[in-house]
Write a protein that holds these residues in place. Structure first.
Motif, PDB file in Angstrom:
ATOM      1  N   LEU A 107       0.832  -1.205   0.000  1.00 39.39           N
ATOM      2  CA  LEU A 107       0.000   0.000   0.000  1.00 39.39           C
ATOM      3  C   LEU A 107       0.866   1.254   0.000  1.00 39.39           C
ATOM      4  O   LEU A 107       0.602   2.211  -0.738  1.00 39.39           O
ATOM      5  CB  LEU A 107      -0.925   0.009   1.216  1.00 39.39           C
ATOM      6  CG  LEU A 107      -2.199  -0.836   1.143  1.00 39.39           C
ATOM      7  CD1 LEU A 107      -2.848  -0.913   2.508  1.00 39.39           C
ATOM      8  CD2 LEU A 107      -3.175  -0.266   0.121  1.00 39.39           C
ATOM      9  N   ALA A 108       1.899   1.245   0.835  1.00 34.15           N
ATOM     10  CA  ALA A 108       2.786   2.407   0.920  1.00 34.15           C
ATOM     11  C   ALA A 108       3.461   2.670  -0.417  1.00 34.15           C
ATOM     12  O   ALA A 108       3.476   3.807  -0.911  1.00 34.15           O
ATOM     13  CB  ALA A 108       3.829   2.189   2.012  1.00 34.15           C
ATOM     14  N   TRP A 109       4.007   1.635  -1.035  1.00 34.21           N
ATOM     15  CA  TRP A 109       4.715   1.812  -2.305  1.00 34.21           C
ATOM     16  C   TRP A 109       3.760   2.269  -3.414  1.00 34.21           C
ATOM     17  O   TRP A 109       4.092   3.165  -4.192  1.00 34.21           O
ATOM     18  CB  TRP A 109       5.389   0.507  -2.701  1.00 34.21           C
ATOM     19  CG  TRP A 109       6.593   0.186  -1.849  1.00 34.21           C
ATOM     20  CD1 TRP A 109       7.273   1.036  -1.033  1.00 34.21           C
ATOM     21  CD2 TRP A 109       7.247  -1.080  -1.761  1.00 34.21           C
ATOM     22  NE1 TRP A 109       8.320   0.378  -0.419  1.00 34.21           N
ATOM     23  CE2 TRP A 109       8.326  -0.924  -0.854  1.00 34.21           C
ATOM     24  CE3 TRP A 109       7.030  -2.329  -2.339  1.00 34.21           C
ATOM     25  CZ2 TRP A 109       9.182  -1.979  -0.531  1.00 34.21           C
ATOM     26  CZ3 TRP A 109       7.885  -3.373  -2.011  1.00 34.21           C
ATOM     27  CH2 TRP A 109       8.952  -3.195  -1.123  1.00 34.21           C
ATOM     28  N   GLN A 110       2.586   1.656  -3.494  1.00 34.55           N
ATOM     29  CA  GLN A 110       1.660   2.010  -4.570  1.00 34.55           C
ATOM     30  C   GLN A 110       1.065   3.401  -4.380  1.00 34.55           C
ATOM     31  O   GLN A 110       0.872   4.154  -5.349  1.00 34.55           O
ATOM     32  CB  GLN A 110       0.553   0.961  -4.676  1.00 34.55           C
ATOM     33  CG  GLN A 110       1.053  -0.396  -5.164  1.00 34.55           C
ATOM     34  CD  GLN A 110      -0.058  -1.405  -5.361  1.00 34.55           C
ATOM     35  OE1 GLN A 110      -1.179  -1.056  -5.712  1.00 34.55           O
ATOM     36  NE2 GLN A 110       0.254  -2.682  -5.135  1.00 34.55           N
ATOM     37  N   LEU A 111       0.762   3.770  -3.149  1.00 31.48           N
ATOM     38  CA  LEU A 111       0.224   5.109  -2.899  1.00 31.48           C
ATOM     39  C   LEU A 111       1.294   6.178  -3.095  1.00 31.48           C
ATOM     40  O   LEU A 111       0.994   7.297  -3.520  1.00 31.48           O
ATOM     41  CB  LEU A 111      -0.369   5.172  -1.491  1.00 31.48           C
ATOM     42  CG  LEU A 111      -1.720   4.463  -1.354  1.00 31.48           C
ATOM     43  CD1 LEU A 111      -2.065   4.226   0.109  1.00 31.48           C
ATOM     44  CD2 LEU A 111      -2.826   5.268  -2.029  1.00 31.48           C
ATOM     45  N   ALA A 112       2.534   5.826  -2.806  1.00 36.20           N
ATOM     46  CA  ALA A 112       3.633   6.762  -3.079  1.00 36.20           C
ATOM     47  C   ALA A 112       3.716   7.031  -4.581  1.00 36.20           C
ATOM     48  O   ALA A 112       3.948   8.165  -5.008  1.00 36.20           O
ATOM     49  CB  ALA A 112       4.952   6.190  -2.568  1.00 36.20           C
ATOM     50  N   ALA A 113       3.508   5.993  -5.384  1.00 34.64           N
ATOM     51  CA  ALA A 113       3.530   6.160  -6.833  1.00 34.64           C
ATOM     52  C   ALA A 113       2.389   7.055  -7.308  1.00 34.64           C
ATOM     53  O   ALA A 113       2.472   7.658  -8.387  1.00 34.64           O
ATOM     54  CB  ALA A 113       3.437   4.796  -7.514  1.00 34.64           C
ATOM     55  N   CYS A 114       1.338   7.152  -6.486  1.00 37.21           N
ATOM     56  CA  CYS A 114       0.203   8.037  -6.804  1.00 37.21           C
ATOM     57  C   CYS A 114       0.419   9.449  -6.262  1.00 37.21           C
ATOM     58  O   CYS A 114      -0.450  10.312  -6.432  1.00 37.21           O
ATOM     59  CB  CYS A 114      -1.082   7.477  -6.220  1.00 37.21           C
ATOM     60  SG  CYS A 114      -1.595   5.881  -6.892  1.00 37.21           S
ATOM     61  N   GLY A 115       1.556   9.678  -5.578  1.00 33.85           N
ATOM     62  CA  GLY A 115       1.869  11.004  -5.077  1.00 33.85           C
ATOM     63  C   GLY A 115       1.396  11.304  -3.674  1.00 33.85           C
ATOM     64  O   GLY A 115       1.464  12.452  -3.217  1.00 33.85           O
ATOM     65  N   ALA A 116       0.921  10.288  -2.953  1.00 30.49           N
ATOM     66  CA  ALA A 116       0.458  10.516  -1.590  1.00 30.49           C
ATOM     67  C   ALA A 116       1.632  10.820  -0.656  1.00 30.49           C
ATOM     68  O   ALA A 116       2.764  10.366  -0.871  1.00 30.49           O
ATOM     69  CB  ALA A 116      -0.295   9.288  -1.081  1.00 30.49           C
ATOM     70  N   VAL A 117       1.345  11.560   0.399  1.00 29.08           N
ATOM     71  CA  VAL A 117       2.311  11.801   1.471  1.00 29.08           C
ATOM     72  C   VAL A 117       1.983  10.801   2.579  1.00 29.08           C
ATOM     73  O   VAL A 117       0.846  10.752   3.059  1.00 29.08           O
ATOM     74  CB  VAL A 117       2.212  13.240   2.003  1.00 29.08           C
ATOM     75  CG1 VAL A 117       3.186  13.444   3.163  1.00 29.08           C
ATOM     76  CG2 VAL A 117       2.481  14.240   0.882  1.00 29.08           C
ATOM     77  N   LEU A 118       2.970  10.019   2.982  1.00 33.80           N
ATOM     78  CA  LEU A 118       2.702   8.861   3.829  1.00 33.80           C
ATOM     79  C   LEU A 118       3.133   9.042   5.274  1.00 33.80           C
ATOM     80  O   LEU A 118       4.207   9.570   5.568  1.00 33.80           O
ATOM     81  CB  LEU A 118       3.399   7.634   3.246  1.00 33.80           C
ATOM     82  CG  LEU A 118       2.965   7.267   1.827  1.00 33.80           C
ATOM     83  CD1 LEU A 118       3.842   6.168   1.273  1.00 33.80           C
ATOM     84  CD2 LEU A 118       1.496   6.843   1.807  1.00 33.80           C
ATOM     85  N   ALA A 119       2.275   8.567   6.164  1.00 37.12           N
ATOM     86  CA  ALA A 119       2.592   8.464   7.588  1.00 37.12           C
ATOM     87  C   ALA A 119       2.481   6.987   7.938  1.00 37.12           C
ATOM     88  O   ALA A 119       1.383   6.415   7.882  1.00 37.12           O
ATOM     89  CB  ALA A 119       1.626   9.293   8.426  1.00 37.12           C
TER      90      ALA A 119
END
Length: 283
Positions: free
Chosen positions: A22-34
């Motif tokens: 989830l972290a890797w795929q959402l990062a590819a979508c430009g999300a800022v992750l916590a």
């Protein structure tokens, strides 16, 4: 929320499996992750693969620690300025053993992470989520929250409870917040290798059977969860087995045990002393 770019997404249990994907795929979508995980080294491995611009903050702590979760939520909001999506994904499993041979400590350990981690995570982040139009709260249950599986009393209990908590919250938040419950089937992660079974032969048989049945990858599971958030689904079933189990339990709510028994006999799943009882100590 079809555009995750710049949105703040919180993921617990991000050190491996579905959480890491989830972290890797959402990062590819430009999300800022916590991100959170109990194991700091595993969390660091996930973090190291993220683009710099997507790294919000990370904290290694036990999600069953209410105070730590509250500090995490406060830090995310203060440091990143908003919270758009929370995925309570962290999970834990104990040894496969019949209920009558399972010690109460196994329930306490499992519910601390699987249930209280979800409750603490939901309640800590709810005030911030409700400030953002289109925000989503996603709680990961399991197919073990749809049907009772022998030898999995603590895990079943926790996942049924996550389902009940999430569905109640979904009804209450209708029109105000997107709330979703996820029911993965057999996912090809390492969680099954952490199950505590004393007999080495039984443990290897359990692992082989699980891996034979677990056809869905963590990457595919993450993809489906993200798609479910985008479509604002209230319920996400992951894997053919999840759809099969859901259909059987809805069509035969009082008789699915007989169908399950035939499947267990065919696969020799948890056969013998693991279900019938043994001299093993509880988890």
């Amino acid at each position: 929320m079809k555009d995750f770019n710049g949105k703040v997404v919180v993921i617990t249990g991000a050190g491996s499996g579905i959480g890491r994907e989830l972290a890797w795929q959402l990062a590819a979508c430009g999300a800022v992750l916590a991100l959170n995980d109990l194991k700091e080294d595993a969390l660091d491995e996930t973090w190291a693969e993220l683009p710099e611009r997507t790294r919000g903050l990370r904290r290694a702590f036990d999600v069953g620690d209410r105070e730590a979760m509250q500090h995490f939520a406060t830090a995310v909001n203060e440091e990143l300025g908003r919270v758009d999506v929370v995925v309570n994904n962290a999970g834990f499993s104990v040894r496969q053993q019949a209920v009558v041979h399972t010690r109460v400590e196994a329930y306490e350990r499992t519910l601390r992470v699987n249930l209280w981690g979800v409750i603490y995570g939901s309640l800590a982040f709810l005030p911030y989520l409700r400030q953002q139009p289109g925000a989503s709260l996603v709680n990961v249950s399991s197919v073990f929250g749809l049907f009772a599986f022998p030898g999995s009393g603590p895990y079943n209990t926790s996942k049924f409870a996550v389902r009940g908590f999430t569905e109640t919250l979904r009804v209450e938040m209708r029109g105000h917040l997107h709330v979703c419950c996820v029911h993965p089937g057999g996912i090809a992660t390492n969680i099954h290798r952490n199950v505590e079974i004393d007999d080495p032969r039984e443990r290897e048989r359990f692992i082989r059977t699980f891996e034979k049945q677990a056809k869905t990858t963590a990457a595919e599971a993450a993809r489906q969860i993200i798609a479910g958030i985008e479509k604002r689904k209230s319920r996400i079933l992951i894997g053919r087995d999840a759809y099969w189990i859901d259909k059987v339990t809805r069509l035969l709510p009082a008789r699915y045990e007989s169908v399950l028994a035939r499947w267990l006999d065919r696969n020799r799943f948890l056969a013998g002393p693991q279900v019938q009882g043994s001299s093993e100590k509880g988890g």
